[in-house]
Structures are given as structure tokens and as C-alpha cells.
Design an enzyme around this catalytic site. Structure first.
Site, PDB file in Angstrom:
ATOM      1  CB  ALA A  65      -0.860  -0.004   1.257  1.00  0.00           C
ATOM      2  N   GLY A 108       0.699  -5.138   0.695  1.00  0.00           N
ATOM      3  CA  GLY A 108      -0.449  -5.209  -0.218  1.00  0.00           C
ATOM      4  C   GLY A 108      -0.064  -5.777  -1.579  1.00  0.00           C
ATOM      5  CD  GLU A 111      -2.373  -7.943   2.351  1.00  0.00           C
ATOM      6  OE1 GLU A 111      -2.155  -6.742   2.051  1.00  0.00           O
ATOM      7  OE2 GLU A 111      -2.947  -8.283   3.387  1.00  0.00           O
ATOM      8  CD  GLU A 131       1.515  -5.914   5.403  1.00  0.00           C
ATOM      9  OE1 GLU A 131       2.383  -6.766   5.722  1.00  0.00           O
ATOM     10  OE2 GLU A 131       0.745  -6.066   4.444  1.00  0.00           O
TER      11      GLU A 131
END
Ligand code: DAK
Length: 257
Positions: A65, A108, A111, A131
Site C-alpha cells: 500500500a 499489499g 496480497e 507491515e
């Protein structure tokens, strides 16, 4: 015109989506995720689109992200996070999605790769959920999909320790299905997409759904779903075509009917 990615349409119904934010290692902004969701929605709606390959750059599939954007979001901002809708749209994509991963696939980005049905990795790919180093934890399915892909111990190590793994390790762990030389990653993924695009689309769709069902249901429920999906395909013209083609000793031509 999308600003953060490019979409190319190839023969045989194959599409290639390339993330294009090289200045930030393809970090996933709200805009990028919305454009990706919209590109997938277009592929979903187009009956001629039969398989999609998703890739990044040589240096990064996606480094997670966008941290700059994340820093501006408070609790209420997270609760109202517009990215959630984009992640849902990516999850719902019903056609085959292949991730061609070179370089970093972190947070992310890892992911996102795990949202794909198949991951082909270049030898230099690195997968991780860092993270924890930011005082947070995965939020787009990382704890759930990673554990199912690589097992408890490796998932715990990656999520709690923030350690990333290389492509060979990811192959051994079952996170990716093939490792290639980085310059062939996209080519190999497109080859695979073309192979799948030549199969009967309804059979592909239901087989994908049945396989995904195995990730979140018990065996009896999964087997019931498989039986029903198998039975549904008996009503398709493509099943007749597949069987007739075998008997006629010729390649099958599937229409999606
Ligand atoms: N966001 C924004 N910018 C990033 C970035 C990121 N994630 N990763 C890299 N960049 C930017 C760097 O800031 C740098 O920009 P400039 O300073 O040049 O302007 C440029 O990309 C190049 O990066 P580096 O200079 O750092 O390059 P290195 O080769 O030295 O290092 C690296 C590469 C990938 C190891 C390093 O950049 C890195 O550690 N990046 C951060 C990786 C990371 O922590 N990722 C996890 C982010 S958190 C949710 C859904 C999803 C998520 C959360 C919630 N919901 C739906 C609720 C996901 C969260 C995350 O992914």
C-alpha cells in the site's frame, strides 16, 4: 485513460495489465486500486476476454500500500476506506487471473499477487508481509491467504517477523507455481493464460470457483459444490463440443455456450 496502469489486449482473449507507478515501486494508491478494479470489471464484462495476466515492473510487482497515502489516513479514514471496494472487486473477478511477479511483492503487493489464481515468479522476486515493521498488520487478506498458501509456521515467520522470502523459497512453500528467469516471467504467464483461454470458459469459471471454495469450506460442502458445478456443465454446448472433438480426433473449438 488509466494513469497508473496499462491494459493490452492480445489474441485468444488474453489481457495484460501492467502496473505503472515506477517512481514508488508500484505502491498501491487508492487511484491505482480503483483503476485495477475497473480494468478487471471491463475484462469481466467482455465475453471475448478469457484470461488476464497482471504484472508490474522488473524492479517491483508492487511494494505494498502507498505508505504516504496511508500516513494521511486516521481511524475514520480507514473505516471509510474507498480501497476496500476495489479489493472486493478484485476478489470477485471470476475469470482466470495470473500474476507475473518480478522484484518486490510486499505487503499489499504480496496480497495482490495472492488474489491471483496462479503466481509465476521471476528468480529475483521477493514476497513478504512487512507491515509489522510499520506497527500495523496485513489488511487485504494477507494473514488468511498466506497461511493457506504456505502453512502456519512460514506465515507466522513472515507476518510476525516481517521477513521476506525469495522466489525459490516461495516455490518450495507453495506460494508460487513456477519460477522463471525474470525476462521470461511475463511471457510464461501469457503463454499459460493463452492455454487456459483456449479451454471452455464456463468450465474454467466453475472449476476456478470450486477450487477457491476449497480454501474456505469443509470437504463435504466443497464436494457438494463440485458435484453441482460438474452437473451444470452437462447442459453446455462446450461439453458436447469437447467430447465430439475428442471422438473426431480434432481440436475442440469452445464458444463459451
Ligand atoms: N509506499 C510508498 N512509496 C514507496 C513504497 C510504499 N509502499 N515502497 C517504496 N516506495 C518508494 C520509496 O519511498 C522511494 O521513493 P523516493 O524516496 O525515491 O521518492 C521509491 O519507492 C524507491 O524505494 P526505495 O528507495 O526504498 O528502494 P530500495 O530498493 O532501497 O528499497 C523496498 C525497496 C521495497 C525494500 C523499500 O522501498 C521498502 O521497504 N518499501 C516499503 C515496503 C512495505 O513496507 N510495504 C508494506 C506497506 S503497508 C488494507 C489493504 C492493504 C494494506 C493495508 C490495509 N485494507 C484494505 C484495510 C496494506 C498495507 C501495506 O502494504
Amino acid at each position: 485513460m488509466p494513469q497508473t496502469l496499462a491494459v493490452e489486449c492480445f489474441e485468444h482473449g488474453v489481457r495484460l495489465i501492467t502496473l505503472q507507478r515506477p517512481q514508488a515501486l508500484n505502491a498501491l494508491t487508492t487511484e491505482l486500486l480503483a483503476e485495477l478494479a475497473s480494468a478487471l470489471a471491463e475484462a469481466e464484462a467482455d465475453p471475448d476476454a478469457r484470461a488476464v495476466v497482471l504484472t508490474g515492473s522488473a524492479r517491483a510487482f508492487a511494494a505494498g500500500a502507498d505508505i504516504k497515502e496511508m500516513a494521511e489516513r486516521d481511524l475514520v479514514g480507514i473505516l471509510n476506506d474507498p480501497r476496500q471496494a476495489s479489493w472486493h472487486a478484485i476478489t470477485r473477478f471470476s475469470k482466470p487471473l495470473i500474476a507475473a511477479v518480478n522484484g518486490f511483492a510486499l505487503g499489499g503487493g504480496c496480497e495482490l499477487a495472492m488474489h491471483a489464481d496462479i503466481i509465476i515468479a521471476g528468480e529475483d522476486a521477493r514476497f513478504g508481509q512487512p507491515e509489522i515493521n510499520l506497527g500495523i498488520m496485513p489488511g487485504a487478506g494477507g494473514t488468511q491467504r498466506l497461511l493457506r498458501a504456505v502453512g502456519k509456521s512460514m506465515a507466522m515467520q513472515m507476518v510476525l517477523g516481517g521477513e521476506s522470502i525469495d522466489a525459490r523459497h516461495a516455490l518450495r512453500a507453495g506460494l508460487v507455481s513456477e519460477v522463471t528467469q525474470p525476462e521470461y516471467t511475463v511471457e510464461r504467464a501469457l503463454q499459460l493464460a493463452t492455454l487456459i483461454a483456449g479451454k471452455a470458459p464456463l468450465a474454467v469459471r466453475l472449476a476456478k470457483e470450486a477450487l477457491l471454495k476449497a480454501m474456505d469450506t469443509d470437504l463435504a460442502t466443497g464436494l457438494r459444490f463440485e458435484r453441482q458445478a460438474f452437473t451444470l456443465l452437462a447442459g453446455t454446448r462446450d461439453r458436447d463440443e469437447g467430447i465430439r472433438a475428442f471422438q473426431d480426433k480434432r481440436p475442440a473449438h469452445f464458444s463459451g455456450q
